[in-house]
Design an enzyme around this catalytic site. Structure first.
Site, PDB file in Angstrom:
ATOM      1  N   PHE A   1      17.859 -21.543 -30.057  1.00  0.00           N
ATOM      2  CA  PHE A   1      16.775 -20.655 -30.497  1.00  0.00           C
ATOM      3  C   PHE A   1      16.864 -19.357 -29.721  1.00  0.00           C
ATOM      4  O   PHE A   1      17.176 -19.359 -28.521  1.00  0.00           O
ATOM      5  CB  PHE A   1      15.416 -21.321 -30.244  1.00  0.00           C
ATOM      6  CG  PHE A   1      14.249 -20.402 -30.455  1.00  0.00           C
ATOM      7  CD1 PHE A   1      13.761 -20.158 -31.732  1.00  0.00           C
ATOM      8  CD2 PHE A   1      13.639 -19.767 -29.383  1.00  0.00           C
ATOM      9  CE1 PHE A   1      12.687 -19.296 -31.928  1.00  0.00           C
ATOM     10  CE2 PHE A   1      12.568 -18.908 -29.575  1.00  0.00           C
ATOM     11  CZ  PHE A   1      12.091 -18.669 -30.853  1.00  0.00           C
TER      12      PHE A   1
ATOM     13  N   ARG B   1      -3.874 -17.839 -21.949  1.00  0.00           N
ATOM     14  CA  ARG B   1      -2.525 -18.402 -21.885  1.00  0.00           C
ATOM     15  C   ARG B   1      -2.449 -19.463 -22.968  1.00  0.00           C
ATOM     16  O   ARG B   1      -2.816 -20.623 -22.763  1.00  0.00           O
ATOM     17  CB  ARG B   1      -2.242 -18.966 -20.491  1.00  0.00           C
ATOM     18  CG  ARG B   1      -2.099 -17.885 -19.439  1.00  0.00           C
ATOM     19  CD  ARG B   1      -1.029 -16.903 -19.837  1.00  0.00           C
ATOM     20  NE  ARG B   1      -0.659 -16.016 -18.733  1.00  0.00           N
ATOM     21  CZ  ARG B   1       0.199 -15.025 -18.859  1.00  0.00           C
ATOM     22  NH1 ARG B   1       0.742 -14.769 -20.042  1.00  0.00           N
ATOM     23  NH2 ARG B   1       0.497 -14.272 -17.831  1.00  0.00           N
TER      24      ARG B   1
ATOM     25  N   GLU C   1       4.351  -2.962 -14.036  1.00  0.00           N
ATOM     26  CA  GLU C   1       3.415  -4.015 -14.440  1.00  0.00           C
ATOM     27  C   GLU C   1       2.063  -3.875 -13.758  1.00  0.00           C
ATOM     28  O   GLU C   1       1.028  -4.098 -14.388  1.00  0.00           O
ATOM     29  CB  GLU C   1       4.021  -5.399 -14.178  1.00  0.00           C
ATOM     30  CG  GLU C   1       5.183  -5.738 -15.088  1.00  0.00           C
ATOM     31  CD  GLU C   1       4.801  -5.804 -16.563  1.00  0.00           C
ATOM     32  OE1 GLU C   1       3.633  -6.107 -16.898  1.00  0.00           O
ATOM     33  OE2 GLU C   1       5.690  -5.543 -17.398  1.00  0.00           O
TER      34      GLU C   1
ATOM     35  N   PRO D   1      12.848 -25.230 -12.478  1.00  0.00           N
ATOM     36  CA  PRO D   1      14.307 -25.363 -12.518  1.00  0.00           C
ATOM     37  C   PRO D   1      14.822 -26.559 -13.313  1.00  0.00           C
ATOM     38  O   PRO D   1      16.005 -26.611 -13.631  1.00  0.00           O
ATOM     39  CB  PRO D   1      14.695 -25.472 -11.049  1.00  0.00           C
ATOM     40  CG  PRO D   1      13.473 -25.978 -10.361  1.00  0.00           C
ATOM     41  CD  PRO D   1      12.312 -25.406 -11.132  1.00  0.00           C
ATOM     42  N   GLY D   2      13.961 -27.472 -13.684  1.00  0.00           N
ATOM     43  CA  GLY D   2      14.393 -28.604 -14.493  1.00  0.00           C
ATOM     44  C   GLY D   2      14.673 -28.236 -15.939  1.00  0.00           C
ATOM     45  O   GLY D   2      15.412 -28.933 -16.624  1.00  0.00           O
TER      46      GLY D   2
ATOM     47  N   GLU E   1      14.203 -19.243 -15.198  1.00  0.00           N
ATOM     48  CA  GLU E   1      13.293 -18.161 -14.832  1.00  0.00           C
ATOM     49  C   GLU E   1      13.144 -18.039 -13.321  1.00  0.00           C
ATOM     50  O   GLU E   1      12.921 -19.022 -12.624  1.00  0.00           O
ATOM     51  CB  GLU E   1      11.903 -18.379 -15.438  1.00  0.00           C
ATOM     52  CG  GLU E   1      10.943 -17.254 -15.084  1.00  0.00           C
ATOM     53  CD  GLU E   1       9.521 -17.486 -15.549  1.00  0.00           C
ATOM     54  OE1 GLU E   1       8.855 -16.506 -15.884  1.00  0.00           O
ATOM     55  OE2 GLU E   1       9.091 -18.656 -15.569  1.00  0.00           O
TER      56      GLU E   1
ATOM     57  N   GLU F   1       0.323  -3.547 -26.396  1.00  0.00           N
ATOM     58  CA  GLU F   1      -0.467  -3.651 -27.617  1.00  0.00           C
ATOM     59  C   GLU F   1      -1.007  -5.066 -27.865  1.00  0.00           C
ATOM     60  O   GLU F   1      -2.094  -5.245 -28.410  1.00  0.00           O
ATOM     61  CB  GLU F   1       0.430  -3.206 -28.774  1.00  0.00           C
ATOM     62  CG  GLU F   1      -0.164  -3.230 -30.124  1.00  0.00           C
ATOM     63  CD  GLU F   1       0.813  -2.694 -31.159  1.00  0.00           C
ATOM     64  OE1 GLU F   1       1.254  -3.486 -32.016  1.00  0.00           O
ATOM     65  OE2 GLU F   1       1.128  -1.487 -31.098  1.00  0.00           O
TER      66      GLU F   1
ATOM     67  N   GLU G   1      -1.616  -7.361 -25.448  1.00  0.00           N
ATOM     68  CA  GLU G   1      -2.209  -7.912 -24.223  1.00  0.00           C
ATOM     69  C   GLU G   1      -3.693  -7.580 -24.156  1.00  0.00           C
ATOM     70  O   GLU G   1      -4.087  -6.431 -24.333  1.00  0.00           O
ATOM     71  CB  GLU G   1      -1.546  -7.310 -22.969  1.00  0.00           C
ATOM     72  CG  GLU G   1      -0.227  -7.885 -22.601  1.00  0.00           C
ATOM     73  CD  GLU G   1       0.299  -7.290 -21.307  1.00  0.00           C
ATOM     74  OE1 GLU G   1       0.709  -8.078 -20.435  1.00  0.00           O
ATOM     75  OE2 GLU G   1       0.311  -6.045 -21.163  1.00  0.00           O
TER      76      GLU G   1
END
Length: 185
Positions: free
Chosen positions: A21, A70, A100, A122-123, A127, A146, A148
């Site tokens: 993906f 979230r 940011e 990490p599994g 990131e 836009e 957020e």
């Protein structure tokens, strides 16, 4: 700077792989690997460009947090300001942190300190979030992306401790960054 270690008794070697993906934020990869014992196995993981997160500290010691929905967690959460590296792992993390902080809070900072870089999950993901502390803040205008919608509030260290103990503040990057701020004083 992250360090990478290898041990023949533990390393897995990539044999081949397929991108499963590809989206706006991340990619999902499925690889075939050779295990240390010679057997083969599959590994599915998320490829993420990396991110930054900032602990913005006001002159009185209060810390600015942002609140946003979230969606994967199904809740609104308090967090430190953060954002992804828009230009991938090659992007300068300090410049990204400055961008940011300004976008999400409207603040600019005179002083910056890199705290630590963390591997979030990490599994199943590569990131890495680079955590910063910012102080000497100057207020400007918040100018979020836009898509957020972000609330903003400052909290005293005592209020933040209470929020953590009561389970109101449970974002991992925020908890790691707050802890790192205490360690590097």
């Amino acid at each position: 700077m992250l360090k990478f270690f290898h041990e023949a008794e533990l390393d897995e070697v990539r044999l081949d792989g397929t991108e499963v993906f590809s989206g706006n934020l991340l990619k999902v990869q499925k690889d075939k690997v050779k295990l240390p014992n010679g057997n083969a196995a599959s590994r599915e993981y998320i490829i993420h460009p990396g991110a930054v997160a900032i602990v913005p500290v006001l002159p009185n010691g209060d810390i600015i947090l942002v609140k946003q929905c979230r969606y994967p967690m199904g809740t609104v959460m308090w967090e430190i300001p953060a954002g992804k590296l828009d230009h991938g792992p090659e992007e300068d993390t300090l410049e990204c942190a400055k961008r940011e902080l300004s976008e999400e809070t409207g603040y600019d900072a005179e002083n910056w300190q890199h705290l630590v870089s963390i591997s979030t999950t990490p599994g199943f993901s590569n990131e890495v979030i680079h955590l910063y502390k910012a102080w000497g803040l100057h207020k400007g205008a918040q100018h979020t992306d836009e898509d957020e919608f972000i609330g903003l509030k400052s909290f005293s260290p005592a209020e933040i401790k209470r929020m953590i103990l009561e389970g109101q503040l449970f974002d991992s990057k925020t908890l790691c960054a707050l802890y790192a701020c205490e360690l590097v004083k």
